[in-house]
Write a protein that holds these residues in place. Structure first.
Motif, mmCIF file in Angstrom:
data_model
loop_
_atom_site.group_PDB
_atom_site.id
_atom_site.type_symbol
_atom_site.label_atom_id
_atom_site.label_comp_id
_atom_site.label_asym_id
_atom_site.label_seq_id
_atom_site.Cartn_x
_atom_site.Cartn_y
_atom_site.Cartn_z
ATOM 1 N N ARG A 3 0.839 -1.198 0.000
ATOM 2 C CA ARG A 3 0.000 0.000 0.000
ATOM 3 C C ARG A 3 0.867 1.238 0.000
ATOM 4 N N LYS A 4 0.378 2.271 -0.650
ATOM 5 C CA LYS A 4 1.060 3.560 -0.665
ATOM 6 C C LYS A 4 0.182 4.582 0.023
ATOM 7 N N ALA A 5 0.821 5.521 0.669
ATOM 8 C CA ALA A 5 0.097 6.590 1.347
ATOM 9 C C ALA A 5 -0.485 7.540 0.316
ATOM 10 N N LYS A 6 -1.736 7.902 0.501
ATOM 11 C CA LYS A 6 -2.364 8.870 -0.385
ATOM 12 C C LYS A 6 -2.143 10.250 0.211
ATOM 13 N N MET A 7 -1.540 11.113 -0.588
ATOM 14 C CA MET A 7 -1.208 12.438 -0.091
ATOM 15 C C MET A 7 -2.018 13.528 -0.771
ATOM 16 N N GLY A 8 -2.473 13.282 -1.985
ATOM 17 C CA GLY A 8 -3.184 14.334 -2.697
ATOM 18 C C GLY A 8 -2.212 15.383 -3.214
ATOM 19 N N MET A 9 -2.758 16.407 -3.821
ATOM 20 C CA MET A 9 -1.947 17.503 -4.355
ATOM 21 C C MET A 9 -1.922 18.623 -3.321
ATOM 22 N N SER A 10 -0.772 18.815 -2.694
ATOM 23 C CA SER A 10 -0.667 19.853 -1.676
ATOM 24 C C SER A 10 -0.359 21.197 -2.321
ATOM 25 N N ALA A 11 -0.544 22.247 -1.554
ATOM 26 C CA ALA A 11 -0.244 23.590 -2.049
ATOM 27 C C ALA A 11 1.244 23.722 -2.363
ATOM 28 N N LEU A 12 2.091 23.089 -1.545
ATOM 29 C CA LEU A 12 3.530 23.157 -1.780
ATOM 30 C C LEU A 12 3.907 22.482 -3.097
ATOM 31 N N MET A 13 3.233 21.391 -3.435
ATOM 32 C CA MET A 13 3.504 20.711 -4.699
ATOM 33 C C MET A 13 3.091 21.588 -5.882
ATOM 34 N N ILE A 14 1.962 22.271 -5.776
ATOM 35 C CA ILE A 14 1.508 23.166 -6.838
ATOM 36 C C ILE A 14 2.494 24.316 -7.021
ATOM 37 N N VAL A 15 2.960 24.888 -5.913
ATOM 38 C CA VAL A 15 3.945 25.973 -5.991
ATOM 39 C C VAL A 15 5.254 25.461 -6.591
ATOM 40 N N ALA A 16 5.677 24.258 -6.190
ATOM 41 C CA ALA A 16 6.918 23.689 -6.718
ATOM 42 C C ALA A 16 6.840 23.499 -8.228
ATOM 43 N N PHE A 65 11.309 23.056 -2.989
ATOM 44 C CA PHE A 65 9.949 22.731 -2.558
ATOM 45 C C PHE A 65 9.580 21.304 -2.947
ATOM 46 N N LEU A 66 9.972 20.899 -4.150
ATOM 47 C CA LEU A 66 9.690 19.548 -4.615
ATOM 48 C C LEU A 66 10.410 18.514 -3.756
ATOM 49 N N THR A 67 11.639 18.811 -3.358
ATOM 50 C CA THR A 67 12.402 17.912 -2.491
ATOM 51 C C THR A 67 11.712 17.740 -1.145
ATOM 52 N N VAL A 68 11.223 18.837 -0.565
ATOM 53 C CA VAL A 68 10.505 18.763 0.709
ATOM 54 C C VAL A 68 9.256 17.897 0.566
ATOM 55 N N GLU A 69 8.522 18.087 -0.510
ATOM 56 C CA GLU A 69 7.284 17.326 -0.735
ATOM 57 C C GLU A 69 7.575 15.852 -0.946
ATOM 58 N N ILE A 70 8.621 15.527 -1.683
ATOM 59 C CA ILE A 70 8.988 14.128 -1.910
ATOM 60 C C ILE A 70 9.415 13.468 -0.603
ATOM 61 N N LYS A 71 10.162 14.189 0.230
ATOM 62 C CA LYS A 71 10.561 13.643 1.533
ATOM 63 C C LYS A 71 9.346 13.368 2.403
ATOM 64 N N LYS A 72 8.354 14.262 2.353
ATOM 65 C CA LYS A 72 7.125 14.079 3.122
ATOM 66 C C LYS A 72 6.377 12.826 2.656
ATOM 67 N N ARG A 73 6.302 12.641 1.351
ATOM 68 C CA ARG A 73 5.618 11.463 0.799
ATOM 69 C C ARG A 73 6.370 10.181 1.144
ATOM 70 N N SER A 76 5.707 9.287 4.755
ATOM 71 C CA SER A 76 4.369 8.699 4.928
ATOM 72 C C SER A 76 4.333 7.256 4.444
ATOM 73 N N ASN A 77 4.960 6.978 3.316
ATOM 74 C CA ASN A 77 5.010 5.602 2.811
ATOM 75 C C ASN A 77 5.802 4.696 3.752
ATOM 76 N N ARG A 78 6.897 5.213 4.296
ATOM 77 C CA ARG A 78 7.700 4.432 5.235
ATOM 78 C C ARG A 78 6.911 4.133 6.505
ATOM 79 N N LEU A 79 6.169 5.136 7.014
ATOM 80 C CA LEU A 79 5.370 4.917 8.217
ATOM 81 C C LEU A 79 4.284 3.874 7.967
ATOM 82 N N LEU A 80 3.665 3.924 6.804
ATOM 83 C CA LEU A 80 2.622 2.960 6.474
ATOM 84 C C LEU A 80 3.193 1.554 6.344
ATOM 85 N N ARG A 81 4.415 1.457 5.859
ATOM 86 C CA ARG A 81 5.053 0.164 5.623
ATOM 87 C C ARG A 81 5.720 -0.394 6.886
#
Length: 171
Positions: A3-16, A65-73, A76-81
């Protein structure tokens, strides 16, 4: 299947994405103006420096910004796993008035509480949910994944809200 964590499109991702696009347009204009205008004095060099400078700043900020968002994702995937979960209880379903998705309005946020063994109540907030969480009500149990190795395991968490959302189709 993992399973993968669903994160959606965050504001930071849109800005990035926006910043990277602006930088990807401005930087080549500045570089090409500099290369072709090397022998020309004056305004073309200023044009090249302005476009190249603005393009590189936007590109660097967008990549950051993209690096921060990827680290967040990835977290989340690591926590789920690999993480362990606690069961929180839904306290409220509110609108996030700090965010608005164009004409679609404000997304929803689910807040859960968990009382640990010391009697401390912890409040967890879900990701932004763009559709109406119709069947989520107060008192429902929700899994909240925590980090085993963190000194304060309550800081990094992933609320598995998709487990209780169910299938809601908007028309």
């Amino acid at each position: 299947m993992e399973r993968k964590a669903k994160m959606g499109m965050s504001a930071l991702m849109i800005v990035a994405i926006t910043f990277i696009a602006i930088g990807a347009v401005f930087l080549p204009i500045g570089i090409s103006s500099f290369v072709f205008g090397w022998s020309v004095e004056g305004s073309l060099m200023v044009f090249a420096l302005v476009f190249g400078g603005v393009g590189s700043v936007f590109l660097i900020m967008g990549i950051s910004f993209l690096t921060v968002e990827i680290k967040k994702r990835n977290t989340s995937n690591r926590l789920l796993r690999e993480g362990y979960y606690i069961t929180g209880e839904v306290v409220s379903v509110d609108r996030n008035l700090a965010v608005q998705y164009g004409n679609h309005g404000h997304p929803y946020i689910v807040r859960c509480k968990y009382e640990d063994f010391n009697g401390t109540t912890h409040i967890f907030k879900s990701r932004n949910i763009s559709r109406y969480p119709g069947n989520v009500s107060e008192g429902m149990p929700v899994r909240i994944y925590l980090d085993r190795n963190a000194p304060d395991s309550y800081k990094n968490y992933y609320m598995d809200i998709d487990e209780v959302l169910g299938n809601v189709v908007e028309h």
